[in-house]
Write a protein that holds these residues in place. Structure first.
Motif, PDB file in Angstrom:
ATOM      1  N   SER A  75       0.855  -1.186   0.000  1.00  0.00           N
ATOM      2  CA  SER A  75       0.000   0.000   0.000  1.00  0.00           C
ATOM      3  C   SER A  75       0.893   1.240   0.000  1.00  0.00           C
ATOM      4  O   SER A  75       2.101   1.160   0.209  1.00  0.00           O
ATOM      5  CB  SER A  75      -0.882   0.001   1.246  1.00  0.00           C
ATOM      6  N   ALA A  94       1.920   4.010  -6.222  1.00  0.00           N
ATOM      7  CA  ALA A  94       0.731   3.148  -6.202  1.00  0.00           C
ATOM      8  C   ALA A  94      -0.194   3.477  -7.373  1.00  0.00           C
ATOM      9  O   ALA A  94      -0.755   2.574  -8.011  1.00  0.00           O
ATOM     10  CB  ALA A  94      -0.002   3.300  -4.874  1.00  0.00           C
ATOM     11  N   GLU A  95      -0.371   4.752  -7.667  1.00  0.00           N
ATOM     12  CA  GLU A  95      -1.225   5.168  -8.782  1.00  0.00           C
ATOM     13  C   GLU A  95      -0.649   4.715 -10.117  1.00  0.00           C
ATOM     14  O   GLU A  95      -1.369   4.222 -10.991  1.00  0.00           O
ATOM     15  CB  GLU A  95      -1.399   6.688  -8.764  1.00  0.00           C
ATOM     16  N   ARG A  97       1.327   2.179 -10.629  1.00  0.00           N
ATOM     17  CA  ARG A  97       1.191   0.721 -10.677  1.00  0.00           C
ATOM     18  C   ARG A  97      -0.226   0.335 -11.115  1.00  0.00           C
ATOM     19  O   ARG A  97      -0.424  -0.573 -11.902  1.00  0.00           O
ATOM     20  CB  ARG A  97       1.519   0.148  -9.294  1.00  0.00           C
ATOM     21  N   LYS A  98      -1.218   1.091 -10.623  1.00  0.00           N
ATOM     22  CA  LYS A  98      -2.610   0.802 -10.970  1.00  0.00           C
ATOM     23  C   LYS A  98      -2.892   1.125 -12.449  1.00  0.00           C
ATOM     24  O   LYS A  98      -3.575   0.374 -13.140  1.00  0.00           O
ATOM     25  CB  LYS A  98      -3.535   1.621 -10.060  1.00  0.00           C
ATOM     26  N   ARG A  99      -2.330   2.237 -12.945  1.00  0.00           N
ATOM     27  CA  ARG A  99      -2.576   2.659 -14.322  1.00  0.00           C
ATOM     28  C   ARG A  99      -1.769   1.874 -15.344  1.00  0.00           C
ATOM     29  O   ARG A  99      -2.289   1.461 -16.369  1.00  0.00           O
ATOM     30  CB  ARG A  99      -2.246   4.151 -14.497  1.00  0.00           C
TER      31      ARG A  99
END
Length: 130
Positions: A75, A94-95, A97-99
């Motif tokens: 996280s 984190a953002e 990695r998500k995109r």
């Protein structure tokens, strides 16, 4: 003129100057005392250099693999615990990695704005990519 140990301590020079200090010490200490003082100072400085006084220790690597932070699963809070990564940078990681998907290597982290080679060097050995 003040006498110390039966010798004159006054030299007529200002005490802040290098020559004044040398002559002042010569007026107080005998030759043997000056040699002993120089020896003790040399041993002290040598000891400080030997133990590495003033050097910063490198960031320790985790001793076991389970202590490493998995960049692909951690996280933002867990990422922020790494040295050099604050809450804002952790959120960007984190953002990203998500995109864009998973990170495969440390160098993949460079695609995130704010991740510098210095940060990568600091977290090397503290992260894994599972």
């Amino acid at each position: 003129m003040k006498e110390i140990h039966g010798r004159s301590a006054g030299t007529g020079l200002k005490p802040g100057t290098r020559r004044g200090l040398t002559l002042w010490l010569a007026g107080i200490f005998t030759r043997q005392e000056r040699l002993a003082l120089a020896f003790l100072m040399g041993v002290s400085v040598g000891g400080l250099l030997l133990i590495g006084w003033g050097r910063r220790p490198p960031f320790p690597a985790p001793e076991r693999a389970e202590l490493a932070v998995d960049v692909n699963r951690a996280s933002a809070t867990e990422l922020a615990a790494l040295p050099g990564i604050g809450p804002k940078l952790a959120a960007r990681i984190a953002e990203d990695r998500k995109r864009r998907g998973r990170f495969l290597t440390l160098n993949d982290l460079k695609r995130v704005k704010g991740v510098t080679p210095k940060i990568i060097q600091r977290i090397k050995g503290m992260v894994c990519f599972n």
